[in-house]
Design a protein around this motif. Sequence first.
Motif, PDB file in Angstrom:
ATOM      1  N   CYS A   1      22.275 -61.724 -34.303  1.00 56.90           N
ATOM      2  CA  CYS A   1      23.478 -62.111 -35.018  1.00 56.90           C
ATOM      3  C   CYS A   1      24.197 -60.848 -35.477  1.00 56.90           C
ATOM      4  CB  CYS A   1      23.162 -63.017 -36.200  1.00 56.90           C
ATOM      5  SG  CYS A   1      22.136 -62.249 -37.466  1.00 56.90           S
ATOM      6  N   LEU A   2      25.445 -61.006 -35.889  1.00 53.95           N
ATOM      7  CA  LEU A   2      26.202 -59.880 -36.406  1.00 53.95           C
ATOM      8  C   LEU A   2      25.561 -59.366 -37.689  1.00 53.95           C
ATOM      9  CD1 LEU A   2      29.868 -61.176 -35.972  1.00 53.95           C
ATOM     10  CD2 LEU A   2      28.666 -59.539 -34.505  1.00 53.95           C
ATOM     11  N   SER A   3      25.695 -58.078 -37.917  1.00 55.93           N
ATOM     12  CA  SER A   3      25.078 -57.481 -39.099  1.00 55.93           C
ATOM     13  C   SER A   3      25.692 -57.998 -40.391  1.00 55.93           C
ATOM     14  CB  SER A   3      25.200 -55.952 -39.038  1.00 55.93           C
ATOM     15  OG  SER A   3      26.564 -55.567 -38.925  1.00 55.93           O
ATOM     16  N   ASP A   4      26.959 -58.465 -40.329  1.00 58.99           N
ATOM     17  CA  ASP A   4      27.625 -58.963 -41.542  1.00 58.99           C
ATOM     18  C   ASP A   4      27.811 -60.478 -41.519  1.00 58.99           C
ATOM     19  OD1 ASP A   4      29.460 -59.078 -39.515  1.00 58.99           O
ATOM     20  OD2 ASP A   4      31.106 -58.147 -40.626  1.00 58.99           O
ATOM     21  N   ALA A   5      26.995 -61.180 -40.733  1.00 57.43           N
ATOM     22  CA  ALA A   5      27.132 -62.636 -40.635  1.00 57.43           C
ATOM     23  C   ALA A   5      26.856 -63.293 -41.989  1.00 57.43           C
ATOM     24  CB  ALA A   5      26.166 -63.183 -39.589  1.00 57.43           C
ATOM     25  N   ARG A   6      27.654 -64.313 -42.312  1.00 60.60           N
ATOM     26  CA  ARG A   6      27.498 -65.040 -43.565  1.00 60.60           C
ATOM     27  C   ARG A   6      27.024 -66.458 -43.275  1.00 60.60           C
ATOM     28  NH1 ARG A   6      32.754 -63.442 -47.333  1.00 60.60           N
ATOM     29  NH2 ARG A   6      32.350 -61.178 -47.391  1.00 60.60           N
ATOM     30  N   LEU A   7      26.022 -66.868 -43.993  1.00 54.61           N
ATOM     31  CA  LEU A   7      25.430 -68.198 -43.786  1.00 54.61           C
ATOM     32  C   LEU A   7      26.036 -69.193 -44.766  1.00 54.61           C
ATOM     33  CD1 LEU A   7      23.267 -69.970 -42.422  1.00 54.61           C
ATOM     34  CD2 LEU A   7      21.681 -69.211 -44.205  1.00 54.61           C
ATOM     35  N   PRO A   8      26.767 -70.201 -44.303  1.00 53.24           N
ATOM     36  CA  PRO A   8      27.318 -71.211 -45.221  1.00 53.24           C
ATOM     37  C   PRO A   8      26.227 -72.127 -45.751  1.00 53.24           C
ATOM     38  CG  PRO A   8      27.794 -71.802 -42.950  1.00 53.24           C
ATOM     39  CD  PRO A   8      27.133 -70.460 -42.900  1.00 53.24           C
ATOM     40  N   ARG A   9      26.483 -72.703 -46.921  1.00 55.98           N
ATOM     41  CA  ARG A   9      25.501 -73.624 -47.499  1.00 55.98           C
ATOM     42  C   ARG A   9      25.437 -74.920 -46.724  1.00 55.98           C
ATOM     43  NH1 ARG A   9      26.426 -73.114 -54.084  1.00 55.98           N
ATOM     44  NH2 ARG A   9      25.866 -70.889 -54.258  1.00 55.98           N
ATOM     45  N   ARG A  10      26.575 -75.380 -46.236  1.00 54.68           N
ATOM     46  CA  ARG A  10      26.610 -76.596 -45.420  1.00 54.68           C
ATOM     47  C   ARG A  10      27.896 -76.589 -44.615  1.00 54.68           C
ATOM     48  NH1 ARG A  10      29.634 -80.951 -48.017  1.00 54.68           N
ATOM     49  NH2 ARG A  10      28.380 -82.463 -46.879  1.00 54.68           N
ATOM     50  N   VAL A  11      27.906 -77.372 -43.545  1.00 53.42           N
ATOM     51  CA  VAL A  11      29.107 -77.530 -42.724  1.00 53.42           C
ATOM     52  C   VAL A  11      29.357 -79.027 -42.604  1.00 53.42           C
ATOM     53  CG1 VAL A  11      30.214 -77.123 -40.499  1.00 53.42           C
ATOM     54  CG2 VAL A  11      28.672 -75.395 -41.455  1.00 53.42           C
ATOM     55  N   ALA A  12      30.369 -79.501 -43.288  1.00 57.89           N
ATOM     56  CA  ALA A  12      30.704 -80.930 -43.265  1.00 57.89           C
ATOM     57  C   ALA A  12      31.848 -81.141 -42.282  1.00 57.89           C
ATOM     58  CB  ALA A  12      31.091 -81.406 -44.656  1.00 57.89           C
ATOM     59  N   ALA A  13      31.513 -81.399 -41.039  1.00 57.43           N
ATOM     60  CA  ALA A  13      32.534 -81.590 -40.010  1.00 57.43           C
ATOM     61  C   ALA A  13      32.175 -82.786 -39.153  1.00 57.43           C
ATOM     62  CB  ALA A  13      32.655 -80.337 -39.138  1.00 57.43           C
ATOM     63  N   SER A  14      33.203 -83.529 -38.752  1.00 55.70           N
ATOM     64  CA  SER A  14      33.039 -84.623 -37.794  1.00 55.70           C
ATOM     65  C   SER A  14      34.049 -84.399 -36.686  1.00 55.70           C
ATOM     66  CB  SER A  14      33.283 -85.983 -38.455  1.00 55.70           C
ATOM     67  OG  SER A  14      32.301 -86.250 -39.438  1.00 55.70           O
ATOM     68  N   ALA A  15      33.588 -84.376 -35.450  1.00 53.93           N
ATOM     69  CA  ALA A  15      34.505 -84.065 -34.349  1.00 53.93           C
ATOM     70  C   ALA A  15      33.959 -84.575 -33.030  1.00 53.93           C
ATOM     71  CB  ALA A  15      34.729 -82.556 -34.256  1.00 53.93           C
ATOM     72  N   LEU A  16      34.856 -85.088 -32.197  1.00 52.25           N
ATOM     73  CA  LEU A  16      34.549 -85.381 -30.799  1.00 52.25           C
ATOM     74  C   LEU A  16      34.728 -84.096 -30.004  1.00 52.25           C
ATOM     75  CD1 LEU A  16      36.461 -88.756 -30.718  1.00 52.25           C
ATOM     76  CD2 LEU A  16      34.009 -88.516 -30.223  1.00 52.25           C
ATOM     77  N   LEU A  17      33.776 -83.793 -29.135  1.00 49.08           N
ATOM     78  CA  LEU A  17      33.744 -82.511 -28.437  1.00 49.08           C
ATOM     79  C   LEU A  17      33.994 -82.680 -26.943  1.00 49.08           C
ATOM     80  CD1 LEU A  17      30.479 -81.090 -30.055  1.00 49.08           C
ATOM     81  CD2 LEU A  17      32.833 -80.643 -30.784  1.00 49.08           C
ATOM     82  N   SER A  18      34.793 -81.806 -26.390  1.00 54.18           N
ATOM     83  CA  SER A  18      34.944 -81.756 -24.941  1.00 54.18           C
ATOM     84  C   SER A  18      33.598 -81.434 -24.291  1.00 54.18           C
ATOM     85  CB  SER A  18      35.959 -80.665 -24.565  1.00 54.18           C
ATOM     86  OG  SER A  18      35.820 -80.289 -23.202  1.00 54.18           O
ATOM     87  N   PRO A  19      33.328 -81.968 -23.104  1.00 55.92           N
ATOM     88  CA  PRO A  19      32.130 -81.544 -22.375  1.00 55.92           C
ATOM     89  C   PRO A  19      32.115 -80.050 -22.087  1.00 55.92           C
ATOM     90  CG  PRO A  19      33.077 -83.525 -21.398  1.00 55.92           C
ATOM     91  CD  PRO A  19      34.073 -83.022 -22.400  1.00 55.92           C
ATOM     92  N   PHE A  20      33.303 -79.406 -22.136  1.00 58.83           N
ATOM     93  CA  PHE A  20      33.408 -77.980 -21.845  1.00 58.83           C
ATOM     94  C   PHE A  20      33.683 -77.168 -23.112  1.00 58.83           C
ATOM     95  CE2 PHE A  20      34.909 -80.556 -18.275  1.00 58.83           C
ATOM     96  CZ  PHE A  20      33.989 -80.200 -17.304  1.00 58.83           C
ATOM     97  N   ASP A  21      33.403 -77.753 -24.272  1.00 60.29           N
ATOM     98  CA  ASP A  21      33.547 -77.032 -25.528  1.00 60.29           C
ATOM     99  C   ASP A  21      32.486 -75.938 -25.603  1.00 60.29           C
ATOM    100  OD1 ASP A  21      33.215 -76.458 -28.496  1.00 60.29           O
ATOM    101  OD2 ASP A  21      34.809 -77.958 -28.608  1.00 60.29           O
TER     102      ASP A  21
END
Length: 412
Positions: free
Chosen positions: A272-292
């Motif tokens: 991972c990147l040396s300055d990567a930040r870890l979020p506490r949670r990710v609240a997302a709902s999404a339909l994804l392309s097969p090529f996403d």
Amino acid sequence: MPTTQSLSLAQARRLALSAQGFAARTPQQVRAEHVARVVERLGVVQIDSVNALVRSHYLPLFSRLGSYPQGLLDQLAWGRNRQRKLFEYWGHEASLLPLSLYPLLRWRMDRARQGQGIYQQLARFGREQQATIARVLAAVTEQGALGAGSLSTRQERAGPWWDWSAEKHALEWLFAAGLVTVAGRRGFERLYDLPERVLPAALLQLPQLTEADAQRGLLLQAATALGVATEKDLRDYYRLSPGDSRARLAELIEEGMLLPCSVQGWSQPAYCLSDARLPRRVAASALLSPFDSLVWARERTERLFDFHYRLEIYTPAHKRVYGYYVLPFLHNERIAARVDLRAERASNRLAVHAVHEEEPGLDAAGMQALADNLWRMAAWLGLADVQLNCPRASAARLRVALARGGLSAEPA
């Protein structure tokens, strides 16, 4: 992110989802700069010709931004002068990429001219048909943006896929070699022109990077977009060769740009990147392309989400398990369902042919989130209705949720 080099699987998921733009706030009104920012974050948006729902390159923006005018992406990709912020080239597959990555791919264009890193058939054409290539390049130079159809001299009827005319082969070789680029599209057909008539002069005049510098830049962009990834994950993002990828990865670790880490349940080391930040949670709902780019690497998708996903477009209908054009449904840090969708424009409706929940299933809030996403997608596509055709048990709960969220959700 804490300096620990050990990540739980849940933490790895959050890093990946945040890196892919799913933790960002959705703007109330999407403008061109929002679309450009998402593509800059991802670093690549794959193009695919299948149009069962909408051309695939439009979907990753919808998944992250919600409803947006598709013309904004067209403007950034194929607009004139200062509108253009993207270019087409071989990134992951055929891709839209930020202009900032153009200098990082010139080495690939140089290799293509030598017949390296391209399909063997195209490399052989480049060796044996330089006269045809020169003729086609002269036509583009003289006439401006041209499609393969307007140049073809073939008399016989075209055959199956990849039965290209000599002129189409020549244009594809010139495109891979960076001697032409895509100026626009007519329908889905590429229109090719000289780079100096399409791309900013300042971009083309930048000093050539060494292969090593360019490959390090691509690996860093891949790490930025993936959040946490194995060497193979990083390499696959821009289709680098194993030798190039491993050499550059070692250099980036030595320089402190990437940090080795371990992920719960992963057999291979991750980075991972040396300055990567870890979020506490990710609240997302999404339909994804097969090529996403979140799910295009199927083995990585299994490692991250315990989600086995294969596209069944080319599978005979009677052998399909989930359907023809199946979109994964992301909800609350897991891929919670898959939905077989079709835009039936003649009937002005979004057809849901199948819905399959992943264990342990969707709770009431998750099912409502799926229904809301389906209605938003229908509205974005200009379709008036969502029609549920699925006979499975999940469909009964989804039908109730659809009725809450839209004007009409009648069974077929």
